[in-house]
Write a protein that holds these residues in place. Structure first.
Motif, PDB file in Angstrom:
ATOM      1  N   PRO A   1      69.429  67.377   1.033  1.00  0.00           N
ATOM      2  CA  PRO A   1      68.174  67.006   1.700  1.00  0.00           C
ATOM      3  C   PRO A   1      68.431  66.143   2.942  1.00  0.00           C
ATOM      4  O   PRO A   1      69.384  65.371   2.999  1.00  0.00           O
ATOM      5  N   ILE A   2      67.552  66.281   3.913  1.00  0.00           N
ATOM      6  CA  ILE A   2      67.630  65.473   5.123  1.00  0.00           C
ATOM      7  C   ILE A   2      66.950  64.134   4.826  1.00  0.00           C
ATOM      8  O   ILE A   2      65.807  64.082   4.390  1.00  0.00           O
ATOM      9  N   GLY A   3      67.680  63.047   5.062  1.00  0.00           N
ATOM     10  CA  GLY A   3      67.158  61.717   4.762  1.00  0.00           C
ATOM     11  C   GLY A   3      66.157  61.258   5.806  1.00  0.00           C
ATOM     12  O   GLY A   3      65.962  61.891   6.847  1.00  0.00           O
ATOM     13  N   PRO A   4      65.521  60.143   5.535  1.00  0.00           N
ATOM     14  CA  PRO A   4      64.504  59.653   6.457  1.00  0.00           C
ATOM     15  C   PRO A   4      65.079  59.072   7.746  1.00  0.00           C
ATOM     16  O   PRO A   4      64.351  58.836   8.690  1.00  0.00           O
ATOM     17  N   GLY A   5      66.369  58.797   7.813  1.00  0.00           N
ATOM     18  CA  GLY A   5      66.956  58.225   9.024  1.00  0.00           C
ATOM     19  C   GLY A   5      66.799  56.711   9.051  1.00  0.00           C
ATOM     20  O   GLY A   5      66.530  56.065   8.043  1.00  0.00           O
ATOM     21  N   PHE A   6      66.986  56.155  10.225  1.00  0.00           N
ATOM     22  CA  PHE A   6      66.907  54.704  10.381  1.00  0.00           C
ATOM     23  C   PHE A   6      65.453  54.247  10.274  1.00  0.00           C
ATOM     24  O   PHE A   6      64.565  54.856  10.861  1.00  0.00           O
ATOM     25  N   PRO A   7      65.192  53.158   9.548  1.00  0.00           N
ATOM     26  CA  PRO A   7      63.806  52.686   9.379  1.00  0.00           C
ATOM     27  C   PRO A   7      63.294  51.924  10.605  1.00  0.00           C
ATOM     28  O   PRO A   7      63.259  50.689  10.634  1.00  0.00           O
ATOM     29  N   TRP A   8      62.907  52.662  11.643  1.00  0.00           N
ATOM     30  CA  TRP A   8      62.412  52.033  12.868  1.00  0.00           C
ATOM     31  C   TRP A   8      61.131  51.263  12.629  1.00  0.00           C
ATOM     32  O   TRP A   8      60.811  50.333  13.379  1.00  0.00           O
TER      33      TRP A   8
END
Length: 74
Positions: A16-23
């Motif tokens: 799965p593609i993660g949410p990335g950096f929590p901007w």
């Protein structure tokens, strides 16, 4: 029960593609810091703000000469 399509089965097996950096956390921190700075600055008295930006006591701002202190009032 109907079987799942082969493309759905293959997509389910991929990583799965993660949410990335929590901007959103960076934006929230910056907003809270700006609000805190605004509240702190608005709570300062006018005299304290002037004193922070003015010349030291006893020094004329226009000429930068030392003035004699006033006589104490009794």
């Amino acid at each position: 029960m109907t079987p799942a399509p082969q493309t759905a089965v293959a997509a389910g097996a991929e990583w799965p593609i993660g949410p990335g950096f929590p901007w959103w956390a960076v934006a929230l921190t910056a907003t809270v810091a700006a609000a805190a700075a605004y509240v702190w600055w608005s709570g300062r008295s006018v005299q304290r703000r002037r004193r922070a930006t003015a010349a030291p006591r006893g020094v004329s701002k226009s000429t930068r000469r030392v003035r004699r202190p006033r006589a104490a009032r009794g």
